[in-house]
Design an enzyme around this catalytic site. Structure first.
Site, PDB file in Angstrom:
ATOM      1  N   ASP A   1       0.818  -1.219   0.000  1.00 56.71           N
ATOM      2  CA  ASP A   1       0.000   0.000   0.000  1.00 56.71           C
ATOM      3  C   ASP A   1       0.854   1.273   0.000  1.00 56.71           C
ATOM      4  O   ASP A   1       2.015   1.248   0.393  1.00 56.71           O
ATOM      5  CB  ASP A   1      -0.918   0.016   1.229  1.00 56.71           C
ATOM      6  CG  ASP A   1      -0.121  -0.082   2.520  1.00 56.71           C
ATOM      7  OD1 ASP A   1       0.855  -0.864   2.560  1.00 56.71           O
ATOM      8  OD2 ASP A   1      -0.463   0.621   3.488  1.00 56.71           O
ATOM      9  N   GLU A   2       0.247   2.335  -0.451  1.00 57.20           N
ATOM     10  CA  GLU A   2       0.777   3.698  -0.321  1.00 57.20           C
ATOM     11  C   GLU A   2       2.248   3.849  -0.705  1.00 57.20           C
ATOM     12  O   GLU A   2       3.042   4.389   0.058  1.00 57.20           O
ATOM     13  CB  GLU A   2       0.582   4.192   1.130  1.00 57.20           C
ATOM     14  CG  GLU A   2      -0.869   4.196   1.546  1.00 57.20           C
ATOM     15  CD  GLU A   2      -1.065   4.744   2.966  1.00 57.20           C
ATOM     16  OE1 GLU A   2      -1.906   5.640   3.130  1.00 57.20           O
ATOM     17  OE2 GLU A   2      -0.377   4.254   3.895  1.00 57.20           O
ATOM     18  N   VAL A   3       2.600   3.397  -1.903  1.00 59.95           N
ATOM     19  CA  VAL A   3       3.979   3.571  -2.360  1.00 59.95           C
ATOM     20  C   VAL A   3       4.119   4.959  -3.000  1.00 59.95           C
ATOM     21  O   VAL A   3       3.390   5.297  -3.928  1.00 59.95           O
ATOM     22  CB  VAL A   3       4.370   2.478  -3.378  1.00 59.95           C
ATOM     23  CG1 VAL A   3       5.827   2.651  -3.799  1.00 59.95           C
ATOM     24  CG2 VAL A   3       4.127   1.101  -2.784  1.00 59.95           C
TER      25      VAL A   3
END
Lengths: 507, 507
Positions: A303-305
């Site tokens: 997630d959330e790269v």
């Protein structure tokens, strides 16, 4: 135990004992079928015996059940301190069989050992005391099974370290709520408390403290064993390539150096996907992790790269060109994820990922995703619909973020299958989980923030939706369950003005 | 102790011991003057002696100080269990004098005994441990006194009953924060836990449970004594004429019967101000209350009176006519309050009231108000200005409602004297208090909801505003203080991501 196999297993609970009035508000989460009468029977600690049925496939020596009998004896009769009466109890009850004693007749049938521990939980909730503290149970017939097979609770031990004791206590409460998956978000940016034998520097340098704020492999084994005894699987998460700042402390070349122009800034970004050493490291780490955690699933995060650091790095840009990714950094991310998922498959584990992996990489040719966790707010059911349409399994977390300050009703009023889709699609929703992110939560406030709000999620995942669509009906039952949690030493907070017979006096 | 007399008393703390580096982030709440050096000295439990100075007016046998020495010895050296070393300690330290031992020299001077206990608290916060758990203190000079004399914390034991243990624990934490008033909102609509000897039915019928959910007079005395030992006054509140539903359970004709037309609805409203029996009852109850609670102040409430029931009642309307109040029910309320305030005066106690009494009745001729508590949100400083302009004293509560879900910074960014007014007016602001209403709070979650958010209020009330106007500067100090609270067994919740050397393991 260690797989996501459908636990559609059924248990039956039949209680037939001796006379009265008044009863409990009910069982939480609500059983699929419960018929209770006003006939009330007294229960006597000295005459309650659990005995394995003669034809039961499980018998004395089945450690999970032997221990569950002991545990539930104490939970049913809190005034009888542990140990004091154990030598008098012959353990019993079970699998296709029944036992009888002079004063009672209880039958618990199940086709699956762990289902029996949930059956014991249900039975324990049917027992109540009058003002003289006499124990009673009403004549009751119960047929029960869970609506969803995956009923998870996620704890984050990176933003704050949670002592083992706190994790054990949470597992106790999970069992009371019939949760069956402890999703252990064990590492993240702030700290890396997992002690790796292959890479000891990860916790030595990446934990808040190398001795006091880590989970040794022995600690992890204790957690897994404690959970297993309570019918709970432990699903570890090693989130990458983002959320890995702490990993970089103990593994110097793992993270991407960020640049301003041609100068390194000194700060680092996500895992460096351009270096072969990264995959060698990830292979070795995941090999160790999957050997420590027996569950056949592993959560890989994803997630959330944030792409800005990758974009700034000249070596990464060169790699992009070489790979023909152009300037599409999502492709680079996809390349990384594909490699990690392949490593996981090679280790005979199935991967679970956060929804971004699905959003960005469903097109990646070699990516064999299987379970996607939907966590983003907004129209999360739209996402569930899309993921199931792609024939992937879904775990729903979006409406159950307990770090948000909503009340129990908010978490109760969730309808996971209320999207347009085929029966096939609905079956792909294997369950959901309550997530407690750790920014503002540690051992000091975890319990009252979890309970009884997570109990709302628990009922939604276990019970029939049509029987549990009324807040008004649920409220008194949840209130009573909350008092029961207090009585069992779980620091569950109040739902509104009122009192419990036994208030929390823990400290 | 039992009066609101100005505690402008000063204490000096001088620590001079033996060599090093590193120090504590500071003291919470911040002392008025603190000069610390990098010179570090070791502290040894076996060689720290508290000794009364020879010329000190207080000497061994002063129970408050003898007990404080014992308590702070344990707080300073948490590894030394209580009792183990006490026989070796000769108590000491104090009032205009100093003691010396081979390894240290600490001087604590004060003109007021209770100021010395706050001085001990300050000293205890200067002590820290290195990784080998050796104790250290840096050479420090402190001159300190509180900004406001009234530094309160309000607990509500009507919406939820709080066990004595929970109240004691809160008083411990209050002392660590230098709060000096425990405002005990002991009764309200939901329950009446105060056991009156004159009117035993009040708690017998009005408490959640007549045996387990009450405060006996012995309980109340224990609370008062426990508080007194920690420099904390106990201010009881018996809120009327509204917020009295539970009173009606045990005192049948006290509350106003509500009507629809000429028919009583069966429900009741505020206290009935038209009956002489009401005042006879209130006299007797307040006489008992003021004899149990030694503080010279009593909080009479007076907030949120709903007139609709009074309006509906024909007897009340007749009384209004007789008294010449027309249809102005605020006049009726004023009449009631005037009587209650007069009763209080006759009992030699000074009354504190919520702001509505000021808002509605400042015109009432015979009403001699003295202290008004400002609680309503909005422009609370406008209200403070008005009240002080009327030459009445103010306690500020409005910005410190801890039942609201704000973070510490919200409660810290409060400037109680930032209104246009004369020096005289500013002096009339005698302090403020953090209020924890009990709708959603009981023993299960009280501590993490109170601490460290209430600590923000504590510093605002104790410290110099100009030295404490930066959140950034306060943050690391509050963070350290929060870890110290944990170490002392107070379940204070985290402010953000991070860790404490000793995490909470209380459960």
């Amino acid at each position: 135990m260690s797989s996501l196999m459908p636990d559609s297993c059924i248990f039956l609970l039949l209680v037939v004992l001796q006379l009265g009035a008044h009863a409990v508000e009910g069982v939480w989460p609500l059983p699929q079928k419960l018929l209770s009468s006003r006939e009330r029977y007294t229960l006597e600690p000295r005459t309650l015996y659990f005995v394995y049925g003669r034809e039961s496939s499980a018998q004395e020596g089945c450690s999970v059940l032997d221990a569950a009998f002991k545990r539930y004896f104490s939970l049913i009769f809190p005034e009888y301190t542990a140990g004091r009466l154990y030598h008098e109890i012959s353990l019993d009850l079970l699998n296709g069989l029944n036992s009888e004693s002079s004063s009672m007749y209880i039958k618990l049938i199940a086709d699956y050992i762990l289902r029996l521990t949930t059956g014991l939980e249900t039975f324990s909730q049917l027992v109540y005391q009058d003002d003289d503290d006499t124990y009673f149970v009403n004549k009751t017939y119960i047929k029960d099974f869970p609506r969803f097979q995956f009923r998870g609770l996620m704890l984050d031990t990176s933003r704050h370290y949670l002592p083992l004791r706190t994790i054990f206590k949470t597992l106790d409460a999970m069992a009371y709520n019939k949760f069956n998956v402890f999703h252990w978000h064990i590492v993240d940016d702030p700290s890396f408390p997992f002690q790796s034998l292959a890479f000891p520097d990860l916790s030595r340098k990446g934990a808040f403290h190398p001795m006091t704020h880590i989970y040794t492999q022995s600690d992890v084994r204790k957690v897994i064993s404690y959970a297993r005894m309570r019918g709970i699987r432990v699903l570890p998460e090693f989130d990458s390539p983002g959320h890995t700042k702490s990993w970089g402390q103990g593994q110097p070349d793992l993270l991407t150096p960020c640049y301003t122009g041609n100068t390194p800034t000194g700060s680092v970004g996500p895992v460096n996907p351009a270096l072969p050493s990264t995959y060698k490291f990830m292979w070795a780490l995941l090999k160790e992790v999957t050997s420590v955690f027996p569950d056949s699933y592993i959560h890989l995060g994803g997630d959330e790269v944030n792409f800005s650091c990758w974009k700034s790095n000249p070596d990464i840009r060169t790699f992009m060109q070489k790979m023909g990714f152009g300037t599409d950094f999502a492709k680079l991310e996809g390349f990384y994820i594909e490699n990690i998922v392949n490593i996981t498959s090679a280790l005979n584990k199935t991967s679970i990922v956060w929804q971004e992996v699905f959003d960005n990489h469903i097109q990646v040719s070699n990516l064999s995703l299987s379970v996607v966790e939907v966590w983003k707010a907004g129209c999360y059911l739209c996402k569930v619909r899309k993921v199931t349409k792609a024939r992937l399994r879904v775990i729903l977390a979006a409406p159950w973020y307990l770090d948000q300050p909503h009340n129990w009703a908010h978490y109760y009023n969730v309808w996971p299958l209320a999207f347009k889709g085929t029966e096939e699609q609905k079956k792909l929703v294997i369950g959901g989980e309550a997530c407690m992110w750790g920014e503002y939560v540690d051992a000091s406030n975890l319990a009252p923030r979890l309970w009884p709000r997570a109990s709302a999620t628990a009922e939604r995942l276990w019970s029939d939706e049509n029987q549990t669509n009324s807040l008004d009906k649920a409220f008194p039952r949840l209130n009573e369950f909350r008092c029961r949690l207090l009585r069992r030493g779980i620091q569950a907070e109040p739902l509104s003005v009122g009192h419990c017979k036994y208030e929390y006096e823990g400290i």
